[in-house]
Design an enzyme around this catalytic site. Structure first.
Site, mmCIF file in Angstrom:
data_model
loop_
_atom_site.group_PDB
_atom_site.id
_atom_site.type_symbol
_atom_site.label_atom_id
_atom_site.label_comp_id
_atom_site.label_asym_id
_atom_site.label_seq_id
_atom_site.Cartn_x
_atom_site.Cartn_y
_atom_site.Cartn_z
ATOM 1 N N ARG A 39 0.845 -1.198 0.000
ATOM 2 C CA ARG A 39 0.000 0.000 0.000
ATOM 3 C C ARG A 39 0.875 1.240 0.000
ATOM 4 N NH1 ARG A 39 -3.166 -0.613 5.432
ATOM 5 N NH2 ARG A 39 -0.997 -0.330 6.015
ATOM 6 N N LYS A 92 3.360 -15.994 10.710
ATOM 7 C CA LYS A 92 2.557 -16.322 11.879
ATOM 8 C C LYS A 92 1.954 -15.031 12.445
ATOM 9 C CE LYS A 92 4.045 -14.764 15.206
ATOM 10 N NZ LYS A 92 4.431 -13.397 15.750
ATOM 11 N N ASP A 169 1.066 -12.140 20.302
ATOM 12 C CA ASP A 169 1.838 -12.095 19.045
ATOM 13 C C ASP A 169 3.223 -12.713 19.258
ATOM 14 O OD1 ASP A 169 1.958 -10.952 16.128
ATOM 15 O OD2 ASP A 169 3.847 -10.426 17.110
#
Ligand code: NAP
Length: 310
Positions: A39, A92, A169
């Site tokens: 982006r 992941k 995370d």
């Protein structure tokens, strides 16, 4: 090694793409970075596209993609990749929800593309030596301490504080090593999750897990200043195994055991190349299920507000 490098594109140019994927691909004769899908972050000298479909249309020679975006929204990216016939490496955690992860696996299984749902910590240098050491020993208990500073490893990343992520995370990396060493029979017993008063994701978590008769204690913290801690200690009937520095180091009863100096992402891309070459997928969501179960059963506490400058 392949004589013809596989042309690969990276989707999502952020910290992990820059720190690991771009340099690893550059050093790996099996792959050639042919394009990026981005982006806002073009990479000098590499063709950039707004979508996977645009990239695949303009560059049909690209055969694989490595998805390095945050977990939410991965299903749409995977569907686009499958429609373009691209083999897929997925950072992941695999997705934002179990439902999305399962849909990703089902879509890939119904197609001809290879899906590698990666766990980079499983490629840490001491993991396979630890597995071999454990093979003829009986595990008595496991203690995991995975404590790091979110400001260092995820500077300014607002997505890390979305519901369902936070300290999991990094924590899921420890769970990926645990499930590699013990198998997918690990179950969640209890969880305590600590949420900053201004965030919808936990900054710390304590879990109690079990694998049959083996008790497993887990402490995750995302607010660790100073030295960082990524340790797994496994007591067995034949000594105590300590994995430290994210399972890149190993010791038995306090004595270091030498392991190869083989970086995680170099191993990860070698494995992806093997999967692509043998047309095999590698999909194991057991670490992700444990995280989901922690949110299901977790007792919630509110702690001090988090802000990046504190
Ligand atoms: P990051 O620095 O925020 O980069 C993610 C990139 O994804 C962004 O720069 C952006 O690149 C793209 N993107 C697409 N949709 C986005 C959205 N809605 N919000 C934010 N970015 C979006 O994140 P990261 O640390 O690289 O982490 C990405 C993935 O790698 C995560 O799944 C994470 O768990 C995993 N990972 C991270 C680390 C680490 O140390 N940070 C280590 C291992 C694995 P474009 O502008 O190019 O689209």
């Amino acid at each position: 090694m392949s004589s013809t490098p596989v042309p690969i594109a990276i989707v999502g140019i952020g910290k992990i793409a820059r720190d690991q994927h771009i340099p690893t691909i550059a050093a790996d004769p099996n792959f050639r970075l042919a394009a990026v899908v981005t982006r806002n972050h073009p990479v000098e000298g590499v063709p950039a596209f707004a979508t996977i479909t645009d990239m695949a249309t303009a560059m049909p020679e690209v055969k694989a993609i490595s998805i390095c975006t945050p977990p939410r929204g991965r299903l749409d990216l995977v569907r686009e990749a499958i429609a373009a016939g691209l083999d897929i490496m997925l950072e992941k955690p695999p997705a934002a929800t179990i439902g999305e992860a399962e849909a990703i696996a089902e879509a890939a299984a119904a197609s001809d593309v290879v899906l590698h749902a990666t766990w980079h910590s499983r490629e840490a240098a001491a993991v396979e030596p630890a597995l071999a050491w454990l093979a003829d020993r009986t595990i008595r208990n496991v203690a995991i301490a995975w404590k790091e500073d979110v400001r260092v490893w995820h500077p300014g990343q607002e997505w890390i504080w979305e519901s369902g992520i936070g300290v999991f995370d990094p924590g899921i990396n420890a769970l990926s090593v645990l499930t590699r060493l013990i198998g997918d029979t690990v179950l969640l017993e209890t969880a305590a999750l600590r949420f900053p008063s201004n965030r919808t994701a936990p900054i710390a978590a304590d879990l109690t897990l079990s694998a049959g008769a083996i008790p497993i204690e887990v402490a995750f913290d995302f607010d660790q200043r100073g030295p960082q801690t990524w340790d797994i200690v496994i007591e067995t009937d034949g000594g105590t195994l300590t994995l430290s520095a994210g399972a890149s180091k190993m010791a038995v009863d306090g004595t270091p055991v030498p392991v190869a100096d083989d970086p995680e992402y170099a191993r990860l891309y070698r494995r992806f190349h093997h999967l692509v070459t043998t047309r095999t997928s590698d999909v194991d969501f057991s670490p992700f299920r444990l995280v989901a179960d922690a949110f299901m059963l977790g007792r919630r506490e509110t702690v001090d507000a988090f802000d990046w400058a504190s």
